[in-house]
Write a protein that holds these residues in place. Structure first.
Motif, PDB file in Angstrom:
ATOM      1  N   ARG A 144       0.849  -1.203   0.000  1.00 26.51           N
ATOM      2  CA  ARG A 144       0.000   0.000   0.000  1.00 26.51           C
ATOM      3  C   ARG A 144       0.876   1.242   0.000  1.00 26.51           C
ATOM      4  NH1 ARG A 144      -1.492   3.687   3.613  1.00 26.51           N
ATOM      5  NH2 ARG A 144      -0.408   2.609   5.291  1.00 26.51           N
ATOM      6  N   VAL A 145       0.441   2.236  -0.747  1.00 28.73           N
ATOM      7  CA  VAL A 145       1.075   3.558  -0.711  1.00 28.73           C
ATOM      8  C   VAL A 145      -0.036   4.579  -0.636  1.00 28.73           C
ATOM      9  CG1 VAL A 145       2.375   5.288  -1.987  1.00 28.73           C
ATOM     10  CG2 VAL A 145       3.171   2.938  -1.958  1.00 28.73           C
ATOM     11  N   ASP A 202      -2.896  -1.685  -3.025  1.00 26.58           N
ATOM     12  CA  ASP A 202      -3.778  -0.534  -2.772  1.00 26.58           C
ATOM     13  C   ASP A 202      -2.976   0.756  -2.972  1.00 26.58           C
ATOM     14  OD1 ASP A 202      -6.361  -1.478  -2.187  1.00 26.58           O
ATOM     15  OD2 ASP A 202      -5.708  -2.177  -0.209  1.00 26.58           O
ATOM     16  N   PRO A 203      -2.914   1.258  -4.221  1.00 23.51           N
ATOM     17  CA  PRO A 203      -2.171   2.507  -4.461  1.00 23.51           C
ATOM     18  C   PRO A 203      -3.030   3.734  -4.144  1.00 23.51           C
ATOM     19  CG  PRO A 203      -3.006   1.641  -6.519  1.00 23.51           C
ATOM     20  CD  PRO A 203      -3.422   0.673  -5.454  1.00 23.51           C
ATOM     21  N   GLY A 204      -2.484   4.652  -3.378  1.00 28.06           N
ATOM     22  CA  GLY A 204      -3.188   5.896  -3.101  1.00 28.06           C
ATOM     23  C   GLY A 204      -4.281   5.787  -2.059  1.00 28.06           C
ATOM     24  N   PHE A 205      -4.251   4.749  -1.226  1.00 28.82           N
ATOM     25  CA  PHE A 205      -5.277   4.596  -0.190  1.00 28.82           C
ATOM     26  C   PHE A 205      -4.659   4.802   1.188  1.00 28.82           C
ATOM     27  CE2 PHE A 205      -7.256   2.486  -3.719  1.00 28.82           C
ATOM     28  CZ  PHE A 205      -8.610   2.751  -3.555  1.00 28.82           C
ATOM     29  N   THR A 206      -5.366   5.529   2.032  1.00 30.80           N
ATOM     30  CA  THR A 206      -4.891   5.813   3.370  1.00 30.80           C
ATOM     31  C   THR A 206      -4.923   4.564   4.245  1.00 30.80           C
ATOM     32  OG1 THR A 206      -5.259   7.131   5.365  1.00 30.80           O
ATOM     33  CG2 THR A 206      -7.199   6.529   4.099  1.00 30.80           C
ATOM     34  N   GLY A 207      -4.050   4.540   5.257  1.00 26.14           N
ATOM     35  CA  GLY A 207      -4.014   3.423   6.192  1.00 26.14           C
ATOM     36  C   GLY A 207      -4.848   3.669   7.424  1.00 26.14           C
ATOM     37  N   SER A 208      -5.646   4.738   7.419  1.00 23.20           N
ATOM     38  CA  SER A 208      -6.438   5.080   8.596  1.00 23.20           C
ATOM     39  C   SER A 208      -7.720   4.273   8.705  1.00 23.20           C
ATOM     40  CB  SER A 208      -6.768   6.573   8.588  1.00 23.20           C
ATOM     41  OG  SER A 208      -7.550   6.901   7.458  1.00 23.20           O
ATOM     42  N   ASN A 209      -8.079   3.540   7.624  1.00 21.68           N
ATOM     43  CA  ASN A 209      -9.246   2.650   7.686  1.00 21.68           C
ATOM     44  C   ASN A 209      -8.995   1.444   6.798  1.00 21.68           C
ATOM     45  OD1 ASN A 209     -10.419   3.115   4.890  1.00 21.68           O
ATOM     46  ND2 ASN A 209     -10.413   5.208   5.683  1.00 21.68           N
ATOM     47  N   ARG A 230      -2.569   1.940   9.858  1.00 18.03           N
ATOM     48  CA  ARG A 230      -1.981   2.882  10.808  1.00 18.03           C
ATOM     49  C   ARG A 230      -2.836   3.009  12.064  1.00 18.03           C
ATOM     50  NH1 ARG A 230       2.160   6.166   9.332  1.00 18.03           N
ATOM     51  NH2 ARG A 230       2.862   6.066   7.182  1.00 18.03           N
ATOM     52  N   SER A 231      -3.898   2.255  12.121  1.00 16.68           N
ATOM     53  CA  SER A 231      -4.792   2.281  13.272  1.00 16.68           C
ATOM     54  C   SER A 231      -4.543   1.043  14.134  1.00 16.68           C
ATOM     55  CB  SER A 231      -6.253   2.311  12.809  1.00 16.68           C
ATOM     56  OG  SER A 231      -7.120   1.988  13.866  1.00 16.68           O
ATOM     57  N   ILE A 260       2.562  -3.899  20.422  1.00 14.63           N
ATOM     58  CA  ILE A 260       3.426  -2.758  20.739  1.00 14.63           C
ATOM     59  C   ILE A 260       3.617  -1.857  19.525  1.00 14.63           C
ATOM     60  CG2 ILE A 260       5.779  -2.097  21.413  1.00 14.63           C
ATOM     61  CD1 ILE A 260       5.874  -4.691  23.070  1.00 14.63           C
ATOM     62  N   LEU A 261       3.924  -2.447  18.383  1.00 13.84           N
ATOM     63  CA  LEU A 261       4.164  -1.650  17.184  1.00 13.84           C
ATOM     64  C   LEU A 261       2.887  -0.993  16.661  1.00 13.84           C
ATOM     65  CD1 LEU A 261       6.726  -3.876  15.286  1.00 13.84           C
ATOM     66  CD2 LEU A 261       7.144  -1.715  16.457  1.00 13.84           C
ATOM     67  N   SER A 262       1.736  -1.607  16.932  1.00 12.17           N
ATOM     68  CA  SER A 262       0.480  -0.985  16.515  1.00 12.17           C
ATOM     69  C   SER A 262       0.274   0.344  17.219  1.00 12.17           C
ATOM     70  CB  SER A 262      -0.697  -1.920  16.830  1.00 12.17           C
ATOM     71  OG  SER A 262      -0.635  -3.079  16.048  1.00 12.17           O
ATOM     72  N   VAL A 263       0.705   0.406  18.479  1.00 10.13           N
ATOM     73  CA  VAL A 263       0.597   1.653  19.230  1.00 10.13           C
ATOM     74  C   VAL A 263       1.424   2.741  18.561  1.00 10.13           C
ATOM     75  CG1 VAL A 263       1.099   2.796  21.427  1.00 10.13           C
ATOM     76  CG2 VAL A 263       0.131   0.489  21.403  1.00 10.13           C
ATOM     77  N   PHE A 264       2.652   2.376  18.171  1.00  9.18           N
ATOM     78  CA  PHE A 264       3.510   3.365  17.520  1.00  9.18           C
ATOM     79  C   PHE A 264       2.992   3.750  16.131  1.00  9.18           C
ATOM     80  CE2 PHE A 264       6.465   1.705  20.700  1.00  9.18           C
ATOM     81  CZ  PHE A 264       6.996   2.881  21.194  1.00  9.18           C
ATOM     82  N   ALA A 265       2.372   2.803  15.448  1.00  7.47           N
ATOM     83  CA  ALA A 265       1.803   3.121  14.134  1.00  7.47           C
ATOM     84  C   ALA A 265       0.694   4.144  14.266  1.00  7.47           C
ATOM     85  CB  ALA A 265       1.266   1.842  13.472  1.00  7.47           C
ATOM     86  N   GLN A 266      -0.163   3.983  15.284  1.00  4.12           N
ATOM     87  CA  GLN A 266      -1.239   4.939  15.488  1.00  4.12           C
ATOM     88  C   GLN A 266      -0.679   6.287  15.929  1.00  4.12           C
ATOM     89  OE1 GLN A 266      -4.751   3.458  17.292  1.00  4.12           O
ATOM     90  NE2 GLN A 266      -5.397   5.433  18.101  1.00  4.12           N
ATOM     91  N   LEU A 267       0.383   6.267  16.756  1.00  3.32           N
ATOM     92  CA  LEU A 267       1.005   7.518  17.185  1.00  3.32           C
ATOM     93  C   LEU A 267       1.532   8.287  15.980  1.00  3.32           C
ATOM     94  CD1 LEU A 267       2.051   9.394  19.408  1.00  3.32           C
ATOM     95  CD2 LEU A 267       4.109   7.980  19.526  1.00  3.32           C
ATOM     96  N   GLU A 268       2.146   7.585  15.043  1.00  2.68           N
ATOM     97  CA  GLU A 268       2.672   8.238  13.847  1.00  2.68           C
ATOM     98  C   GLU A 268       1.541   8.821  13.014  1.00  2.68           C
ATOM     99  OE1 GLU A 268       5.180   9.653  10.843  1.00  2.68           O
ATOM    100  OE2 GLU A 268       5.445   9.187  12.963  1.00  2.68           O
ATOM    101  N   ARG A 269       0.392   8.119  12.964  1.00  2.00           N
ATOM    102  CA  ARG A 269      -0.762   8.632  12.227  1.00  2.00           C
ATOM    103  C   ARG A 269      -1.238   9.958  12.830  1.00  2.00           C
ATOM    104  NH1 ARG A 269      -6.348   7.454  13.089  1.00  2.00           N
ATOM    105  NH2 ARG A 269      -7.606   8.137  11.325  1.00  2.00           N
ATOM    106  N   GLU A 270      -1.275  10.023  14.159  1.00  2.00           N
ATOM    107  CA  GLU A 270      -1.685  11.265  14.805  1.00  2.00           C
ATOM    108  C   GLU A 270      -0.678  12.376  14.528  1.00  2.00           C
ATOM    109  OE1 GLU A 270      -4.587  11.602  16.192  1.00  2.00           O
ATOM    110  OE2 GLU A 270      -4.998   9.491  15.763  1.00  2.00           O
ATOM    111  N   ASN A 271       0.603  12.017  14.494  1.00  2.00           N
ATOM    112  CA  ASN A 271       1.636  13.015  14.175  1.00  2.00           C
ATOM    113  C   ASN A 271       1.475  13.540  12.755  1.00  2.00           C
ATOM    114  OD1 ASN A 271       2.852  12.893  16.677  1.00  2.00           O
ATOM    115  ND2 ASN A 271       4.313  11.292  16.081  1.00  2.00           N
ATOM    116  N   ILE A 272       1.101  12.647  11.834  1.00  2.00           N
ATOM    117  CA  ILE A 272       0.883  13.045  10.446  1.00  2.00           C
ATOM    118  C   ILE A 272      -0.271  14.033  10.362  1.00  2.00           C
ATOM    119  CG2 ILE A 272       0.020  12.232   8.217  1.00  2.00           C
ATOM    120  CD1 ILE A 272       1.703   9.734   8.581  1.00  2.00           C
TER     121      ILE A 272
END
Length: 491
Positions: free
Chosen positions: A11-12, A47-54, A85-86, A125-137
């Motif tokens: 995905r990108v 999945d090109p051009g799709f967000t990882g938020s859902n 990213r969630s 553990i890494l899922s937490v950091f993935a969501q944190l990065e999403r909030e930073n974005i």
């Protein structure tokens, strides 16, 4: 362990293109990883051009379908946040979709998999950091929007305002739609109501969002300062770098008229969405070509020389060139007559009554009149836009031919151009058919309208205006005394 059916998921999303995780790079590394492990690749889900938020993504949906059918043993991704990213969505996919269907999950970069207890712990553990990065974005994007606005750039997105395209991060004038915007401003300054503008624009034009659905859309366009080169974000206005469609003088005149009409809306003043007078927007000077407008003219007492009370004043239809706003004039001088509103309204309503009382009159008018052909500006603009789109397609194909653009990129860039070309060609075909077969009322349709407004004398003002607007395209006031020409919609 040797997995027989491995699914590669890549995905990108648009907000992380700059990270360097392109589709091709992810696939190349995942394929090499499978070769090293001697794993068999069942399919690649992209999945090109799709967000990882859902998880509403076509590639992921197809992957889950194949998992439910028992076709997949392992899902392999380049990095955990490629899946989602969630935190909630990541754990849902692994614990509710993958594991219950005996499908393991491996993230190549983080070097763990769900087949081990340690790998399952690391997933959380890494899922937490993935969501944190999403909030930073999201925070960075919000800051970026403010910065873009301050620099004069529009906020971006998939819904640019009518009149503009969003190209390479900037607003670029769309000539076909910009013509519509300029026409709206012109018609409003010439005395048209917002509702009559809406009816005309909806009938003759389309836009990127299909068509105009309400008169309020016209009101929004008439008040949008983006058309004079301004950018507004979070209530703050900045100077934009895009080219204005409307000059400031025209814009301010429109705002002045809009404000005056809105603030004085009562039984004696018109709403900005409806014309106050019966023939507003239909009257034209047969001498100079300017529009006619309605104006109250106070009378003086011949004996005292004083103005008579306003309740005894008359309202007249007047030529703009002869007695009106300079911006609306079509010549330096015009002696075309002014006509009392009540008298001309009665003449027009009487003509409509004749149509109802004498069924043969429709055929008589049709046989004696013919429509005048006018230069079709819309068709010219559409043809120019089609040629420009074809030119862009040709340039891309040329770049692909000489090897400047790879095959994986040419498809993404050329597809929207072909889609735009097809839409323009469709609109051109529709426009040509309208020119070949003029859009006019049939005799049966005209009779139906007359039947709907049976008792003309007892109709209220709005219904009378609706009747007139339904049957008449244009009325010309001729230089000869008491002489007019009616252009019917059934001719």
């Amino acid at each position: 362990m040797r997995f027989l059916n491995v699914a590669l998921y890549v995905r990108v999303s648009t907000d992380i293109q700059v990270d360097g995780y392109s589709i091709d790079e992810q696939l190349e590394r995942l394929e090499k990883y499978c070769d090293a492990k001697d794993w068999i690749i069942y399919n690649k889900y992209i999945d090109p051009g799709f967000t990882g938020s859902n998880i509403n993504r076509p590639g992921l949906t197809k992957l889950l379908q194949d998992i439910h059918k028992g076709k997949i043993d392992l899902v392999l991704v380049y990095k955990l946040d490629r899946l989602s990213r969630s935190q909630k969505d990541t754990l849902y996919l692994i614990e509710e979709e993958f594991l219950p269907n005996n499908v393991d999950f491996i993230s190549m970069t983080e070097n763990f998999d769900t087949s081990t207890p340690f790998g399952r712990a690391m997933i959380g553990i890494l899922s937490v950091f993935a969501q944190l990065e999403r909030e930073n974005i999201k925070t960075r994007l919000a800051m970026g929007h403010v910065g873009r606005a301050k620099a004069g750039y529009w906020r971006g997105g998939a819904n640019p305002p009518i009149g503009y395209d969003f190209v390479d991060g900037k607003l670029v004038i769309n000539e076909y739609e910009a013509y519509q915007v300029r026409l709206m401003y012109k018609m409003y300054l010439e005395g048209e109501s917002i509702y009559s503008i809406f009816m005309y624009i909806r009938k003759h034009f389309t836009n990127r969002y299909s068509s105009y659905r309400t008169a309020k859309q016209i009101g929004v366009i008439l008040k949008n300062r983006i058309y004079i080169g301004k950018i507004k974000y979070k209530g703050v206005e900045y100077d934009g770098i895009h080219e204005p469609i409307i000059d400031i003088d025209t814009f301010e005149k429109v705002q002045k008229r809009y404000k005056e009409i809105s603030s004085k809306w009562s039984d004696h003043y018109r709403s900005p969405f409806k014309g106050k007078y019966l023939l507003t927007g239909l009257l034209f000077c047969g001498n100079c070509g300017a529009r006619y407008f309605a104006s109250t003219q106070r009378r003086k007492d011949k004996t005292t020389g004083k103005y008579i009370k306003s309740t005894e004043s008359y309202v007249y239809y007047k030529c703009y060139t002869r007695d009106g706003n300079k911006a609306m004039r079509k010549a330096d001088y015009c002696k075309n007559p002014t006509i009392r509103v009540d008298k001309l309204d009665k003449v027009i309503l009487d003509e409509i009554k004749k149509l109802k009382l004498n069924p043969d009159r429709l055929e008589q008018i049709i046989n004696s009149e013919s429509e005048k052909k006018v230069e079709d500006v819309e068709l010219t603009i559409l043809k120019n836009k089609l040629a420009d789109t074809q030119c862009k397609i040709d340039k891309l194909m040329e770049l692909y031919t000489i090897g400047t653009i790879p095959i994986t990129e040419i498809g993404d860039r050329i597809k929207p151009l072909y889609e735009a070309k097809e839409k323009i060609e469709l609109v051109i075909d529709i426009r040509k058919k309208k020119l070949q077969e003029p859009d006019k009322l049939s005799i049966s349709e005209t009779k139906d309208i007359l039947d709907q407004f049976a008792d003309i004398d007892n109709l209220n003002h709005n219904l009378k205006r609706e009747l007139v607007q339904s049957l008449i395209k244009r009325i010309e006031i001729l230089p000869e005394p008491d002489s007019i020409k009616i252009y019917w919609k059934f001719v």
